[in-house]
Design an enzyme around this catalytic site. Structure first.
Site, mmCIF file in Angstrom:
data_model
loop_
_atom_site.group_PDB
_atom_site.id
_atom_site.type_symbol
_atom_site.label_atom_id
_atom_site.label_comp_id
_atom_site.label_asym_id
_atom_site.label_seq_id
_atom_site.Cartn_x
_atom_site.Cartn_y
_atom_site.Cartn_z
ATOM 1 N N ASN A 51 35.990 40.556 39.233
ATOM 2 C CA ASN A 51 34.547 40.363 39.181
ATOM 3 C C ASN A 51 33.774 41.425 39.959
ATOM 4 O O ASN A 51 34.287 42.052 40.861
ATOM 5 C CB ASN A 51 34.208 38.976 39.721
ATOM 6 N N GLU A 103 36.681 46.300 49.217
ATOM 7 C CA GLU A 103 36.554 45.857 47.832
ATOM 8 C C GLU A 103 35.704 46.812 47.002
ATOM 9 O O GLU A 103 35.783 46.778 45.773
ATOM 10 C CB GLU A 103 35.969 44.440 47.758
ATOM 11 N N ASP A 154 40.948 46.056 45.710
ATOM 12 C CA ASP A 154 41.248 45.160 44.588
ATOM 13 C C ASP A 154 41.919 45.975 43.484
ATOM 14 O O ASP A 154 41.276 46.788 42.819
ATOM 15 C CB ASP A 154 39.938 44.547 44.085
ATOM 16 N N HIS A 201 40.679 41.610 47.318
ATOM 17 C CA HIS A 201 39.495 40.975 46.751
ATOM 18 C C HIS A 201 39.794 40.482 45.338
ATOM 19 O O HIS A 201 40.662 41.018 44.657
ATOM 20 C CB HIS A 201 38.379 42.023 46.678
ATOM 21 N N GLU A 246 42.546 36.546 47.978
ATOM 22 C CA GLU A 246 41.313 35.781 47.875
ATOM 23 C C GLU A 246 41.449 34.717 46.784
ATOM 24 O O GLU A 246 42.301 34.811 45.897
ATOM 25 C CB GLU A 246 40.153 36.736 47.548
#
Lengths: 443, 443
Positions: free
Chosen positions: A107, A319, A346, A376, A395
């Site tokens: 995301n 991130e 990430d 992340h 996460e």
């Protein structure tokens, strides 16, 4: 719940590439002619390339998947967020069906169809099979595929492109693990690790976003829900409200956590200038929090260094750094502390596992262990990497970014630990809505 | 020569947005309904928004334009390079036609249709007119438009997105200058400079690529052609051949240049590791070259700093840094020397003029004058900025990146200087093939 995947945005690469709205036949997409989706010889159980033959990618399909949400952090509103999804179809057949690798991006950075469709996917499909395979010829070597995808790409400028490559890297690793009939964590531990993936991965619950009509009571309820779901550490946003309000939110959450500061992390999403970051740092320090995340602009290493010189607790960031070069600059110039700070690169936004391994190697050269890395994103891919490479955890967004984010539908969090499944690949098949979207790409 | 613009890839935003293959109506593209291309009230000569009324953007069209070439530098092959083009149609009418702003991106980083279509253009079209206009309401303020385009974009990751924003920023400035009926250099000098744009800009001829069957003699012919065309400084690639071969190429070119090292720059395109970079540095230093460009990875500031500590001549870099934050890291950590080094940030790849002004301000804080900036890319946009802000000059690719790159078709280079034209805007109308491609977007 039905997920509205965007049918118009779905796209198959293969023989159909010439017909697409962005495809440019003059650029060589035609090299993939004859490899259309569905042309794979689906015959026999567990057939494959056979002795001496090479496995092949027969088609790559892509689409856009909304991961809409009403959440807001200190920087952006997520209500129009989406991600790319891809399906890489092979000619390796098991149970009368071709094996298919799936990938998506994490995301925060949107889907990347154009880079996928006009650059990365055509290069993959135009490659000679030997340019993508390991020494056996029976499975993929995503490291070689990475070089193929990055052909004719200039250095620097690591963003967006890193997402597109990350999506495909994930799908190639998913496919490689399926061909090897093992969970991804096993494949990665065998190929790149010590051969012994962790059985469980520590996950923490990220939430605590600012939302309309969400007060301290609702925030406490959200956090209690995380604890009830089996989490022992949570994270909330800061910086979207005045300091005094944020401190009230923190104290309210600590009340739910029994006063244990180590069970709470806070995230400013890169919003603060130095003065504000230090003002928060001074106010946060007495709580003994798990970490204080992304206080300043991700590329402002000098400000990060000044904060690290003043804040005795752990800082977390990464991130929004999407290459090992950017990560290296953080380590070189950010005054990071190898005994406490957290690195959140990430892989699903950052050129995938191939690049993530370069980042881990760079960290090792600076005395920073994988244990300091907690990616992340809250996605299954990073869980496998955490288990295989002994990262410090992962996460989790229990309430957000559905259906791409999150773990298996039947996943159980126990005392903050997530057990890995034994499904071959990443396990996207265990997330019904995401799997449905993926299958719609190629079925 | 006819340029094959990709008709299938062309796209209009406005009322037609719902019909497109990537448009996601659920994401609010429908806010632009009623602003379709061609709906502008085309009535009266030099009509406009009128007293008290606000000018409006009525449509934004985009397309992909190949800028193919057989050239190769030390890093990539350009034979599939393309760029995005956009046309921003306003409701301001002159000579019975609406004023239209044009933008394109510079070479090396591909077109960015997805980011334009799904993020930047919908945000521009959804904005309230007041969010895009200056205090008079009669012209655009691209600085405000920049904030609109970057809504819901996270910090960091500056690449690709920076290209998409750069394309639109260019078009908005082109349109703003046309509304003001002045060349862009005049608008920029008045709004942001000292009000006195330079009448001429120093341009140097970049070429000397590696190409099949191109030997030293052909290289010399190419360079002689640049001199014959009015250039006094040229640049060639290095690093795509062994050092000894590159030195032979350099000496051959110096022979054409009458032995004047200051008339020759060399470009390694970020290819070298430290040892190779220093080996070249030692070999290059005696020639007294104009500059030694991008010896190492653009984000490896530590290596750049080591080279700068050893090489006494000028170093140049920056074309692969796409934000003021990245540029700032170069200045903070790259051991740059304000009395000689050259900064080549390309506004058409780097979030446009709005961001470029932030970069210039940052440089000023570090004692680096605009005179040290010579933008990458060889395009008309940067020529105007160079004249308006008194930069040190601009790149030129006399033989490459047609039709997007280059200057007016009738441009004359005299003693290395390019005179600015008096055409309102950037002057894309003076490049027949590029103008034809732009007009095809909206006619």
């Amino acid at each position: 719940m039905s997920i509205p995947i965007d049918a118009e945005a779905m796209r198959c690469y293969g023989a159909a590439a010439r017909a697409g709205p962005i495809a440019r036949p003059e650029r060589g997409d035609g090299t993939t002619a004859g490899r259309a989706a569905g042309t794979a010889a689906v015959s026999g159980e567990h057939s494959g390339p056979g002795k001496g033959a090479h496995m092949r990618i027969v088609a790559v399909h892509d689409g856009i998947l909304p991961i809409s949400s009403s959440i807001r952090n200190a920087w952006i509103d997520f209500n129009q967020m989406d991600c790319s999804i891809v399906a890489v179809v092979s000619d390796v057949v098991r149970d009368h069906k071709p094996l298919v690798g799936y990938g998506f991006n994490s995301n925060g950075r949107y889907g990347q169809q154009d880079i996928l469709r006009r650059r990365m996917i055509p290069r993959l499909l135009a490659a000679a099979p030997g340019d993508l395979l390991d020494e056996t010829g029976e499975n993929l070597d995503p490291t070689k595929a990475w070089d193929v995808m990055m052909t004719n790409e200039k250095p620097g400028g690591h963003g967006e492109r890193s997402v597109a490559v990350g999506v495909l890297d994930m799908a190639l690793f998913d496919l490689a693990a399926k061909i090897a009939s093992v969970p991804l964590a096993r494949l990665v531990a065998d190929r790149y690790g010590d051969g012994t993936p962790d059985a469980r991965v520590a996950v923490y619950a990220a939430g605590g976003y600012y939302q309309p009509n969400k007060g301290v009571r609702e925030l406490q309820d959200e956090m209690q829900g995380f604890l009830d779901a089996g989490y022992v550490r949570v994270k909330i946003k800061i910086g979207g409200a005045p300091l005094a309000d944020d401190l009230a939110r923190i104290e309210a959450v600590l009340h739910v956590l029994g006063g244990n500061g180590d069970a709470l992390a806070v995230d400013a999403n890169g919003r603060f200038d130095l003065d504000t970051a230090l003002e928060y740092a001074n106010a946060l320090e007495p709580y003994g929090l798990a970490w204080y995340e992304e206080p300043s602009d991700p590329l402002d290493y000098a400000t990060h260094a000044e904060i690290a010189a003043r804040y005795r607790g752990a800082l977390a960031t990464g991130e929004n750094l999407f290459s090992h070069q950017d990560a290296r600059n953080l380590v070189r110039y950010g005054n990071v502390r190898s005994d406490r700070d957290i690195f959140q690169f990430d892989p699903a936004l950052s050129y995938g596992l191939v690049e993530y391994r370069r980042t881990l190697a760079m960290l090792g050269e600076h005395g920073i262990t994988p244990q300091r890395c907690i990616p992340h994103g809250g996605h299954q891919f990073a869980v496998h990497l955490a288990a295989a490479l002994h990262l410090g955890g992962n996460e989790s967004y229990p309430n957000e970014f559905f259906p791409a984010g999150g773990f298996a539908d039947n996943a159980v969090i126990d005392n903050g630990l997530l057990a890995l499944s034994s499904t071959p690949g990443i396990g996207i098949e265990e997330k019904a809505e995401l799997y449905r979207a993926m299958r719609a790409l190629h079925d």
